[in-house]
Design an enzyme around this catalytic site. Sequence first.
Site, mmCIF file in Angstrom:
data_model
loop_
_atom_site.group_PDB
_atom_site.id
_atom_site.type_symbol
_atom_site.label_atom_id
_atom_site.label_comp_id
_atom_site.label_asym_id
_atom_site.label_seq_id
_atom_site.Cartn_x
_atom_site.Cartn_y
_atom_site.Cartn_z
ATOM 1 N N TYR A 1 41.636 42.016 47.383
ATOM 2 C CA TYR A 1 41.004 41.565 46.140
ATOM 3 C C TYR A 1 42.053 40.924 45.139
ATOM 4 O O TYR A 1 41.912 41.438 44.054
ATOM 5 C CB TYR A 1 40.279 43.040 45.635
ATOM 6 C CG TYR A 1 39.410 43.832 46.662
ATOM 7 C CD1 TYR A 1 38.047 43.393 46.969
ATOM 8 C CD2 TYR A 1 40.117 45.094 46.900
ATOM 9 C CE1 TYR A 1 37.584 43.953 47.997
ATOM 10 C CE2 TYR A 1 39.329 45.690 48.046
ATOM 11 C CZ TYR A 1 38.024 45.242 48.405
ATOM 12 O OH TYR A 1 37.490 46.039 49.380
ATOM 13 N N TYR B 1 29.458 52.163 48.199
ATOM 14 C CA TYR B 1 30.180 51.219 48.627
ATOM 15 C C TYR B 1 30.484 51.515 50.408
ATOM 16 O O TYR B 1 30.539 52.774 50.518
ATOM 17 C CB TYR B 1 31.764 51.417 48.062
ATOM 18 C CG TYR B 1 32.665 50.592 48.892
ATOM 19 C CD1 TYR B 1 32.773 49.253 48.730
ATOM 20 C CD2 TYR B 1 33.524 51.040 49.974
ATOM 21 C CE1 TYR B 1 33.615 48.262 49.233
ATOM 22 C CE2 TYR B 1 34.225 50.153 50.496
ATOM 23 C CZ TYR B 1 34.360 48.630 50.397
ATOM 24 O OH TYR B 1 35.330 47.997 50.892
ATOM 25 N N ASP C 1 27.566 57.842 55.484
ATOM 26 C CA ASP C 1 28.691 57.072 55.649
ATOM 27 C C ASP C 1 29.646 57.966 55.113
ATOM 28 O O ASP C 1 30.135 58.362 53.876
ATOM 29 C CB ASP C 1 28.804 55.874 54.424
ATOM 30 C CG ASP C 1 30.000 55.230 54.686
ATOM 31 O OD1 ASP C 1 31.296 55.736 55.240
ATOM 32 O OD2 ASP C 1 29.979 54.031 54.170
ATOM 33 N N LYS D 1 38.918 55.935 58.153
ATOM 34 C CA LYS D 1 40.014 56.568 57.241
ATOM 35 C C LYS D 1 40.781 57.735 58.066
ATOM 36 O O LYS D 1 41.727 57.558 58.771
ATOM 37 C CB LYS D 1 39.457 56.852 55.956
ATOM 38 C CG LYS D 1 39.037 55.672 55.017
ATOM 39 C CD LYS D 1 38.805 55.866 53.738
ATOM 40 C CE LYS D 1 38.163 54.654 53.051
ATOM 41 N NZ LYS D 1 39.161 53.794 52.649
HETATM 42 N N1 PMP Z 1 32.712 53.354 53.728
HETATM 43 C C1 PMP Z 1 33.252 54.024 52.760
HETATM 44 C C2 PMP Z 1 32.455 54.999 52.347
HETATM 45 C C3 PMP Z 1 34.692 53.487 52.284
HETATM 46 O O1 PMP Z 1 35.346 54.240 51.424
HETATM 47 C C4 PMP Z 1 35.266 52.437 52.969
HETATM 48 C C5 PMP Z 1 36.516 51.857 52.732
HETATM 49 N N2 PMP Z 1 36.977 52.096 51.311
HETATM 50 C C6 PMP Z 1 34.399 51.706 54.039
HETATM 51 C C7 PMP Z 1 33.258 51.996 54.266
HETATM 52 C C8 PMP Z 1 34.975 50.414 54.665
HETATM 53 O O2 PMP Z 1 36.081 50.859 55.456
HETATM 54 P P1 PMP Z 1 37.219 49.980 55.992
HETATM 55 O O3 PMP Z 1 38.025 49.420 55.058
HETATM 56 O O4 PMP Z 1 38.094 50.724 57.001
HETATM 57 O O5 PMP Z 1 36.447 48.836 56.752
#
Ligand code: PMP
Length: 679
Positions: free
Chosen positions: A265, A393, A494, A523
């Site tokens: 970003y 997100y 998610d 993660k």
């Molecule tokens: N979903 C959530 C809730 C996240 O916090 C993130 C990453 N911050 C993602 C999806 C995307 O994961 P990545 O950066 O490994 O593509």
Amino acid sequence: MKGVFVTATDTEVGKTVTSCALSLLLPNARVIKPIQTGCLEGERGMLVPDVEMVQSLGGRANALHCFYPPCSPHLAMELARTSLTCADLAGEVRAMADREPDAPVIVEGAGGIYVPINANETMLDLMLELGLPVLLVVGNRLGCLNQARLSLEALQLRGLRVLGMVLNRVQPANVCDPGCGSQAVGEDEERILTDNVRSLKVLGEKTGAPLLADIPYLGGDIARDRLETLFAPVAHTIASSLRPLDRKRDEQDLAFDREHLWHPYTSATNPLPVYVVKDTRKNRIRLWDGRELVDGMSSWWCAVHGYGNERLVHALQAQAARMSHVMFGGLTHRPAIDLARRILSLVPQGLTHVFFADSGSVSVEVALKMAVQYQISLGRAKRRHFLTPMGGYHGDTQGAMSVCDPINGMHTLFTGLLPRHYFMERPSCRFDAPYDPSSLDDARAKISALKDEIAAVILEPVVQGAGGMWFYHPRYLVDLHKLCREHDILLIADEIATGFGRTGRLFACEWAGITPDIMCLGKALTGGMMTGAATLATERVARGIGSASPELGGGLLMHGPTFMANPLFCATALASIEELLASPWQERVAHLQSLLEEGLAPCRGREGVADVRVLGAIGVVETQHPVDMAALQQFFVDRGVWIRPFGRLVYLMPPLVTPDADLQRLCSAVVEAVEKGLA
Ligand code: PMP
């Protein structure tokens, strides 16, 4: 601190003579022995023969912790009813070195590399803690080629820089090493010992750890000038490693980075400043210029065990040596099977199928495809849209972006490119407030109006992360789950940010006691060692997709990345899960929660602060106005902490292994930023 760590292939192979020589040859150098066993009773207290030897030749030496029994440090300490950690010892060495910043330290270990210091740590951990380059002393005897190679491998695999080896003859020429065999005579031994020199030279060339000196048997004849002559090449190599950091190279690297590398970003042409990291260890990030930062971010929430965790490092190395990658189309492997089995045994009951993806965003793409394919296979082709709360997100790929918050997200930028989905109110009822059923009104209204178009609701359970660090009431999830069921709309949870203990439960869905139809993990799944993610589905979803007629896709899930179920990822993720489950993670998270509550409390009610909230190992200070990220970043780095705020959020998500004092340091830095009006 500058200097060298002197270790050896074994005990009694000449570390002390080596350290002693170096203390004489390197200007101002001092030998520090963090632990010395086998000390003697003297008239004026404890006698430390090794220290005395250095001093008698005019060198400087100290032993920090001395014990009488001539045994391993862990046993000596056990007998003395005491215990020390590597962090304690490293702290003392550093404190001593800091008193004379220009004087190099020669830290001499006790015994070999894996000599235990306590039940959990060895000499190798002390070396890692200190981060000094290493000199390996090898005893020239039968068997030393094996010992040297094992030692080098152990050191280099853990990322330590080995400056070279010193080969020491440990027996006088007229004494034949008993290891050479009962029939052996001096001639046989001589052949072996001469070959050791030749073979170690070859090993040194191969491994980048050259043989720096071949020292004859010295016995009691340790005259200063003889030592200085024999060890001169060793001292020369060490002296070159002590030269001040090459600032020019740092500058050049940073300039290259600024010119050519995109950071997350940011602008390629006008980027924000970045800090160069040398290495990471436990909960610390070490910069090139020697500064050490307490990590408050877990590298965007994934490094739950901190950095360099032994179990994870070993898992990755062992898997790399066995099979780093193989395609998953038409083939399968144990790491994938074992990982899937482990994950399914932990997630809410009912999730039965696993798709391994290569990142969080991709796992979201897969989840969205699964939901649409499920609806298509049931003959509901119109259900191609998603409903999702504001403030969410889910990643940066196009499908994931399309279900991110439309205001904070990138929707306006990519109008026309992103599919249009539906948004509902952010779950308004706070986690820590009594549940307000009306917080679901908007969801109910939208679902009832749009049910024929919606394949699934996607959301982050309990904690909305990057979209606002918002914690909402688990009852919202319970009721939303029910609502989705009533209309056969799938629920996608998610858990990429919340999974693996961060909120105090292994998965945030557990707060609500629900099993979503599809769940995304990422993660902390690998403890931050590697990229990798998983999309899980229930039997209903898998069967639904699988039952599609040929014209509706024929039951195949249409996704299959090259690095799907990469064995390195699978092995590391499995090790990370085992590490988490073997740790008292619940107590740790509860403890971090109480420290965060206490530590961030002074921010409450302060000017510029809109809210302070804590859940599990997540602490958030929401400000009234967006923060100046670059200025605040610099402020935090100056205070020795790594905290990366965004928008109106200054938050902490430290590794679960963060010591209390470090957590307090993180909180104090945030409080100070608030007090100074920076946040
Ligand atoms: N979903 C959530 C809730 C996240 O916090 C993130 C990453 N911050 C993602 C999806 C995307 O994961 P990545 O950066 O490994 O593509």
